[in-house]
Design an enzyme around this catalytic site. Structure first.
Site, PDB file in Angstrom:
ATOM      1  N   PHE A 196       0.832  -1.203   0.000  1.00 43.87           N
ATOM      2  CA  PHE A 196       0.000   0.000   0.000  1.00 43.87           C
ATOM      3  C   PHE A 196       0.873   1.262   0.000  1.00 43.87           C
ATOM      4  CE2 PHE A 196      -2.852   2.852   2.688  1.00 43.87           C
ATOM      5  CZ  PHE A 196      -3.675   3.206   1.631  1.00 43.87           C
TER       6      PHE A 196
ATOM      7  N   SER B  39       3.037  -6.661   2.438  1.00 41.82           N
ATOM      8  CA  SER B  39       1.760  -6.051   2.803  1.00 41.82           C
ATOM      9  C   SER B  39       0.666  -6.493   1.827  1.00 41.82           C
ATOM     10  CB  SER B  39       1.916  -4.531   2.842  1.00 41.82           C
ATOM     11  OG  SER B  39       0.734  -3.905   3.269  1.00 41.82           O
ATOM     12  N   LEU B  40       0.030  -5.574   1.123  1.00 39.86           N
ATOM     13  CA  LEU B  40      -0.971  -5.952   0.125  1.00 39.86           C
ATOM     14  C   LEU B  40      -0.347  -6.771  -1.004  1.00 39.86           C
ATOM     15  CD1 LEU B  40      -3.182  -2.731  -0.282  1.00 39.86           C
ATOM     16  CD2 LEU B  40      -3.744  -4.850   0.938  1.00 39.86           C
TER      17      LEU B  40
ATOM     18  N   ASP C  89       4.934  -9.730   5.936  1.00 44.52           N
ATOM     19  CA  ASP C  89       3.961  -9.008   6.744  1.00 44.52           C
ATOM     20  C   ASP C  89       2.661  -8.780   5.964  1.00 44.52           C
ATOM     21  OD1 ASP C  89       3.411  -8.181   9.235  1.00 44.52           O
ATOM     22  OD2 ASP C  89       4.459  -6.278   9.134  1.00 44.52           O
TER      23      ASP C  89
ATOM     24  N   HIS D 285       9.122  -4.315  14.429  1.00 43.88           N
ATOM     25  CA  HIS D 285       7.971  -3.909  13.647  1.00 43.88           C
ATOM     26  C   HIS D 285       8.362  -3.360  12.276  1.00 43.88           C
ATOM     27  CE1 HIS D 285       5.389  -4.422  17.149  1.00 43.88           C
ATOM     28  NE2 HIS D 285       6.292  -3.789  17.849  1.00 43.88           N
TER      29      HIS D 285
END
Length: 550
Positions: A124, A199-200, A223, A270
């Site tokens: 994203f 991600s996406l 992730d 993270h």
């Protein structure tokens, strides 16, 4: 009005009113003013939009109109998303070549049919030319010859999150179509394709894999995005059925999406999954994942060492673990560094204290090995009692290699006029990777010799036995007795069949390698037989007291 505007988002953008990017805001204002006109154009539930040659896309369940995705939204057209495939190879590491599903563009590029192909897909609000994508390609080129394709779908990702979620379906279809062209027109096997998505991008890889019938060689999810995907059916999100091997890296300890992959890795730090993956290419041994039920159990010194089948390597080399487990899915945990190359090597340290009376403070150890020395690691803090045993798992920044010495330190928290002393009578260091133990007996006075014995048997029937390493301190009189014992033992029994060779290393350790083609003993059995001995004619350095006095 807010719900109505969201509903308008479904129809206006695919129709071309709202172009991707910052200009979308002005289109929202226009949409609000022309609401009565646009409302007429809204589709009825369950309709679909078709984009050739990629097929049709429904705005009905399970893709939309669900608890996780209440809005019935269509993905944008391929023209609006404007996906680009940027090819980097060993021949052009710094500058990409633009290829498409047209075989002529592939033939005109540096794409090689005899190499694996790895797609890297951003997430994203990102872009295919972002530094981390080509940087990852360049790291691959240091260890392999490969076709590395950065997938740039920036126009489709730089919009509202909900719209970007639906756009992933079209990007996945475009990747699948390219792989299909490679397969049908250039005879390139999908098994040689590896899709890496962040991600996406992880769910884009899933859509591509699903459309190819799960025949893609590997999918790596970095992730994977959870909003709009967690709790959805398997055809909507990343699933083990999407490829022949699926591994997933989670960079926090938030709830893991169920049934995400064949290997789930949870690393404590993270938003760095793609950095971990990039580092793993050049540092494969620094990201061992330990099978564990939960991160809490992992942190409580559980799940150690690696089982007999070994531990997988998180990141680039995770597929080397393929076939070592019959489970459909396993979850592995590891700690990472917070900077640098993020690597860590895990050890279990057990310290048996020695002294005259109870004291307070904290104890630390440092490892000295053939490849370097570690920093100090705290093992315990509080009340320190003689003969007490304290254990802790530590994560070391570098691979120290074969442990040659363990340094023990005690820090007294208070000023004590009686100057108490504290030492360690025994320190055991166990490697997480292979379970090898180094046992050190540390005296509180001089007159001891430090022995480090590495025993390796090389023969056809003993080739599967690993080398055995033992290091410890011995009193001088014990050393002399055992040297005599070893000399007699070798001459009377083993000498005709053993070719001993001695390799001296830097003080304070000495390595004794014994090679045999006839002995039936394993290295560990033979080491137990000869105890902690060394041939008498070789000199040994004397090690001074290693206890720390307050």
């Amino acid at each position: 009005m807010a719900n109505l505007l969201a509903w308008v988002e479904v129809t206006v953008k695919p129709a071309g009113c709202c172009p991707p990017g910052p200009s979308a805001f002005s289109c929202w204002l226009l949409s609000e003013n022309l609401m009565s006109v646009l409302f007429v154009a809204l589709p009825t539930p369950g309709k679909e939009v078709c984009y050739e040659p990629f097929g049709c896309f429904s705005n009905d369940e399970p893709w939309a109109g669900t608890l996780q995705r209440p809005l019935k939204i269509f993905p944008w057209s391929p023209e609006d998303i404007d996906t680009r495939f940027l090819l980097h190879t060993n021949e052009n590491p710094d500058n990409y070549q633009l290829i498409t599903a047209d075989p002529d563009t592939i033939d005109a590029s540096n794409f090689r049919l005899d190499r694996k192909t790895r797609f890297i897909i951003h997430g994203f609000i990102d872009k295919g030319e972002e530094n981390w994508l080509p940087d990852t390609c360049r790291k691959m080129f240091q260890v392999e010859e490969v076709n590395c394709i950065c997938v740039d779908w920036r126009r489709g990702s730089r919009t509202t999150y909900t719209q970007a979620v639906h756009n992933t379906r079209v990007v996945g279809a475009e990747i699948a179509y390219l792989v299909q062209v490679l397969s049908t027109q250039l005879d390139y096997s999908p098994e040689d394709v590896h899709l890496i998505g962040h991600s996406l991008g992880a769910h884009i890889a899933a859509e591509a894999g699903r459309r190819l019938g799960g025949q893609v060689g590997r999918i790596t999810g970095l992730d994977p995005a959870e909003p709009c995907f967690q709790g959805t059916p398997e055809e909507v999100r990343l699933d083990p059925s999407d490829a022949m091997f699926v591994d997933v890296i989670h960079t926090d300890i938030a709830p893991i999406v169920p049934f995400l992959g064949t290997c789930n890795f949870a690393a404590c730090n993270h938003l760095r999954s793609y950095k971990y993956y990039g580092s793993s290419i050049l540092n494969p041994d620094g990201f061992l994942g330990y099978p564990c039920a939960s991160y809490d159990e992992f942190q409580k010194d559980g799940c150690f060492p690696c089982p007999s089948g070994g531990c997988p390597k998180m990141g680039h080399y995770a597929d080397q673990f393929k076939g070592k487990t019959s489970a459909v899915e396993q979850t592995f945990f590891l700690n990472t560094g917070d900077s640098g190359n993020f690597t860590r090597w895990r050890y279990k340290v057990s310290v048996t204290l020695s002294g005259q009376k109870k004291v307070s403070g904290h104890i630390r150890i440092a490892l000295y090995g053939s490849k370097g020395n570690s920093e100090q690691h705290e093992v315990f803090k509080g009340s320190l009692k003689p003969d007490a045993i304290h254990m802790r798992d530590i994560d070391v920044k570098l691979n120290v290699g074969e442990i040659q010495k363990v340094k023990f330190l005690w820090y007294n928290n208070v000023i004590n006029l009686f100057r108490p002393t504290l030492g360690a009578s025994r320190i055991t260091v166990q490697s997480g990777e292979d379970g090898t133990e180094c046992v050190s007996f540390i005296p509180s006075k001089s007159g001891y010799f430090f022995l480090s014995i590495t025993l390796s048997l090389q023969s056809t029937h003993l080739s599967n036995h690993p080398s055995t390493h033992l290091c410890m301190y011995l009193p001088e009189f014990v050393y002399m007795c055992l040297c005599i014992f070893l000399y007699i033992h070798l001459v009377s029994y083993h000498l005709p069949r053993i070719q001993p060779s001695l390799h001296l290393s830097i003080h304070p350790s000495i390595n004794l390698s014994i090679c045999s083609s006839q002995l039936s003993s394993s290295p560990s059995d033979l080491l137990q037989k000869i105890k902690y001995t060394l041939l008498r004619q070789y000199s040994i350095w004397q090690e001074q007291d290693t206890g720390v006095k307050a």
